[in-house]
Design a protein around this motif. Structure first.
Motif, PDB file in Angstrom:
ATOM      1  N   GLY B 300      39.495  36.036  36.500  1.00 29.94           N
ATOM      2  CA  GLY B 300      38.444  36.081  35.482  1.00 29.94           C
ATOM      3  C   GLY B 300      38.835  36.882  34.248  1.00 29.94           C
ATOM      4  N   SER B 301      38.166  36.590  33.128  1.00 30.57           N
ATOM      5  CA  SER B 301      38.434  37.351  31.906  1.00 30.57           C
ATOM      6  C   SER B 301      37.988  38.802  32.108  1.00 30.57           C
ATOM      7  CB  SER B 301      37.704  36.726  30.725  1.00 30.57           C
ATOM      8  OG  SER B 301      36.325  36.654  31.004  1.00 30.57           O
ATOM      9  N   GLN B 302      37.088  39.009  33.056  1.00 33.15           N
ATOM     10  CA  GLN B 302      36.732  40.354  33.488  1.00 33.15           C
ATOM     11  C   GLN B 302      36.924  40.382  34.986  1.00 33.15           C
ATOM     12  OE1 GLN B 302      35.833  43.015  31.784  1.00 33.15           O
ATOM     13  NE2 GLN B 302      35.807  41.997  29.783  1.00 33.15           N
ATOM     14  N   THR B 303      37.376  41.498  35.543  1.00 30.67           N
ATOM     15  CA  THR B 303      37.525  41.556  36.998  1.00 30.67           C
ATOM     16  C   THR B 303      36.536  42.562  37.571  1.00 30.67           C
ATOM     17  OG1 THR B 303      39.350  43.079  36.648  1.00 30.67           O
ATOM     18  CG2 THR B 303      39.902  40.771  37.016  1.00 30.67           C
ATOM     19  N   ILE B 304      36.935  43.835  37.579  1.00 31.38           N
ATOM     20  CA  ILE B 304      36.066  44.830  38.203  1.00 31.38           C
ATOM     21  C   ILE B 304      34.758  44.982  37.421  1.00 31.38           C
ATOM     22  CG2 ILE B 304      37.042  46.857  36.996  1.00 31.38           C
ATOM     23  CD1 ILE B 304      36.881  48.269  39.822  1.00 31.38           C
TER      24      ILE B 304
END
Lengths: 300, 458
Positions: B300-304
């Protein structure tokens, strides 16, 4: 003048027409599923009873697409005739027929009359501009903006005291739009005004009406605001689109920029009753701010 | 109508970590000015990201005070006052949502974050927010691909199946990087109750790397089963959480897997297996080697931060732009939503139907969501309004998808001038069962449609 010349003249005139904006695809909201049935399962060559009944937004006709489903979803957001496929360099038969059917419906909406008993049925006061018939109406925009002595007398009698808001229904360039929306929209406007404590008197129905006829009504009635529901010049998307033109202190010669317009009132745009509720609030705002048109700034 | 900016806060209190973002939502009028206004949220931009901290837990309870202190510090660091926050959501996720005091902490937090910030929870919503926050829905919308998004956190993995940009189903499994915690010497400090019966490892053991890898691979195989990449065994349902509204339906057919959550950072690259003192790195490695990554996959373009960004940027929606409100104070929070087929409004026993529906959600009043509303002419509008107006509930709260909110509210108000009314349109309720109504935004209202499901500790 033969019929062909007349048609040409009219279509030229329609293109130059001031006032009535054409239905714009970009203002088209996809929320309403549109007229039933929804035959997305139409396949090339199927027998179709009525080409106008097909929902074009659900129809994707390109052969062997890379991702037809994706395109079909995009299509749902616009009434534009995209993804219609082709037969060699030409339209497919269905596209051709549908195009002509929609064009015919648009012309019918312009040429047909609102029925004689329409005003009476809804309790409106019928009046007529200086135009004697539809042809004169289409060829002489100036006559569609004013009334002769006898019609002025009718208006004066119907509206003896200067009202705050004068409601007007005008056939404009689409009788179909008026028949489909005007009465429902008007009922909602009156409800809304009643809630705000703004009384409205008799509603006028104007045959052969242009937006400017509201100015002449302002001259006669001395109303503070005129709100005219008028049939929009039909495009190929729908023949049922209606607009409301609202003018503060209307009088002959008032500039076009002083009108506030709410367009795109039809089942697939803003529904008539919802538009009515919105217009009522708008009228209240215009009365309070004492301005309409480009000078009116709504809180965002 | 000029555009307006909303400040939105997102706070995610997860199994392992807690974080906060502040974002700016740009509200624009999409209509041409010659039609009724049509307000939409255009740009969403994250303007502040907090550091990621370990979720403060004391005696198996969430330490709400510590989180509030963290939040206050973030507002200060961001240079924003609480009063400037227009909207937002606090979400309690994963194992933290099972803590005994989760409910209490959640409502305290949403109050402390700002008066328009709402409390949310529930694995279904979590899945949706993570998928949106990780950019998976947007990727699906643009590419037309069918995506299975998996947000793998400390305690749970949230699944969202996305078709053409829309989340079509959600699920949640007890698969996470922190189901096992190790101390520096490699001794097991904590073992999540969900591992009961799945491993012989217990607290105090010093497992070998092989034993831990085997456990990680087993957890990973549950995700493979959930993705339809491996035949289903009893393991899958054993690890499924009980809080989801519907059991997860294993998707068939082609799809691209997409990942977010803390474990997503461990899928690619090399990390010390004990870098975080838990299973996270090993689980990431197991996923990398598994069938999930055998074909095209996407991080994803963001993970955590996916879930917290989802909560900050994607939890708020706008109502339709022609709506009706009279004598109803805002904000309104945690309103239960009951679905009412619109034609019931026309029945003589309508008030009984509404009472029974509200009784099912243990409430005397709530939002009536009108289903199946057709294109209404004035006559039908009047009939529906009479039915609704005669209801005893005050305030009368109605919502619907179709664009009739203002006309309907106005009609009811005309007949029942003393009734407080809120009538909103442009809202589509599917799985969500609660509504929060925030501040007015121009002619419309900011709303959060949500699920609120907190499982009591078993």
């Amino acid at each position: 003048m033969n019929k062909e010349e007349l048609t040409q003249l009219i279509s030229d005139l329609l293109q130059q027409m001031d006032g009535q904006p054409q239905v714009k695809g970009s203002e088209y909201k996809p929320r309403d599923p549109g007229p039933a049935p929804a035959p997305g399962d139409y396949a090339d060559g199927d027998f179709v009873q009525d080409v106008s009944a097909l929902d074009l937004r659900k129809l994707y006709m390109v052969e062997d697409p890379a991702n037809g489903e994706k395109f079909r979803r995009l299509k749902e957001k616009t009434p534009a005739r995209l993804g219609v496929g082709r037969a060699g360099p030409r339209y497919k038969t269905l596209s051709m027929l549908r195009f002509r059917a929609d064009h015919a419906a648009a012309q019918d909406a312009v040429f047909s009359q609102v029925p004689e008993d329409y005003a009476q049925k809804h309790g409106f006061i019928p009046v007529q501009t200086k135009c004697r018939d539809k042809e004169e109406y289409l060829t002489r925009p100036d006559l569609g903006r004013c009334f002769d002595e006898s019609n002025q007398a009718v208006i004066r009698k119907a509206v003896p005291n200067a009202p705050k808001v004068q409601l007007v229904v005008g056939d404009g360039l689409s009788s179909a739009a008026i028949l489909a929306n005007a009465a429902d929209c008007l009922a909602a406007i009156r409800d809304g005004l009643k809630l705000k404590g703004i009384e409205t008197g008799e509603v006028l129905f104007v045959r052969y009406c242009r937006v400017g006829a509201g100015d002449a009504i302002g001259d006669v009635t001395d109303c503070q605001v005129v709100c005219m529901l008028v049939g929009e010049r039909p495009g190929l998307v729908t023949d049922q689109s209606m607009s409301a033109y609202i003018t503060y202190k209307p009088h002959t010669g008032v500039s076009e920029s002083s009108r506030t317009v709410v367009s795109n009132i039809h089942p697939q745009g803003t529904p008539a009753v919802e538009a009515g509720a919105y217009i009522a609030e708008l009228l209240d705002t215009i009365l309070k701010k004492q301005v309409s048109g480009v000078g009116l700034h709504l809180e965002g | 109508m000029q555009s307006k900016t909303l400040y939105s806060v997102g706070l995610d209190v997860g199994t392992t970590t807690t974080q906060m973002v502040i974002s700016r939502l740009q509200v624009e009028n999409r209509s041409s000015g010659f039609t009724v206004p049509q307000m939409v949220i255009g740009d969403r931009e994250v303007v502040y990201e907090s550091p990621v901290i370990f979720t403060p837990v004391e005696n198996h309870l969430v330490d709400g005070k510590a989180i509030i202190a963290f939040m206050e510090a973030q507002y200060e660091a961001a240079g924003l006052q609480k009063a400037q926050i227009d909207t937002g959501a606090v979400i309690v996720t994963g194992e933290t949502s099972r803590k005994e005091n989760a409910h209490q902490v959640l409502s305290n937090l949403s109050g402390a974050a700002g008066s328009f910030v709402v409390a949310t929870a529930g694995p279904d919503l979590e899945s949706i927010l993570a998928a949106k926050g990780a950019g998976a829905t947007e990727f699906s919308r643009q590419s037309g691909q069918r995506i299975l998004h998996i947000d793998i956190g400390g305690g749970t993995s949230n699944m969202a199946l996305i078709e053409n940009g829309q989340v079509v189903s959600t699920g949640c499994f007890n698969v996470g990087g922190r189901l096992l915690k190790l101390d520096e010497s490699g001794k097991i400090l904590y073992r999540s109750p969900v591992l009961e019966g799945l491993t012989s490892l217990k607290i105090g053991d010093s497992p070998t790397l092989q034993e831990l890898t085997a456990l990680a691979e087993m957890l990973c195989s549950a995700l493979e089963m959930a993705s339809g990449r491996k035949p289903e065994t009893a393991l899958l349902r054993q690890l499924e959480t009980k809080e989801s509204q519907k059991p997860w339906a294993v998707p068939e057919g082609a799809l691209t897997v997409s990942f977010s959550g803390g474990v997503a950072d461990c899928i690619e690259g090399e990390k010390d297996p004990f870098a975080y003192g838990d299973l996270g790195v090993l689980l990431g490695k197991a996923i990398r080697k598994s069938s999930l990554c055998a074909s095209n996959y996407r991080i994803g373009s963001q993970t955590i931060r996916a879930t917290v960004i989802g909560a900050g940027c994607h939890s708020t929606a706008l109502s339709g732009s022609t709506v009706y409100r009279k004598n109803v104070n805002l904000p309104l929070k945690n309103l239960p939503v009951v679905h009412i087929p619109y034609e019931k409004c026309l029945d003589a026993d309508f008030s009984e139907v509404v009472r029974a529906q509200l009784h099912r959600v243990d409430s005397a009043n709530g939002v009536l969501y009108l289903e199946g509303l057709p294109q209404m002419d004035y006559a039908l509008l009047t009939a529906v309004a009479s039915g609704l107006g005669a209801l005893p509930q005050e305030p009368l709260m109605i919502c619907m998808e179709r664009d009739f909110g203002k006309a309907l509210g106005q009609k009811i108000s005309l007949q029942y001038p003393h009734k407080p009314i809120l009538c909103l349109d442009g809202l589509l309720f599917e799985g969500q069962s609660y509504l929060d109504v925030g501040s007015p935004v121009g002619p419309c209202y900011s709303v959060v449609m949500k699920t609120l499901v907190l499982q009591k500790n078993e």
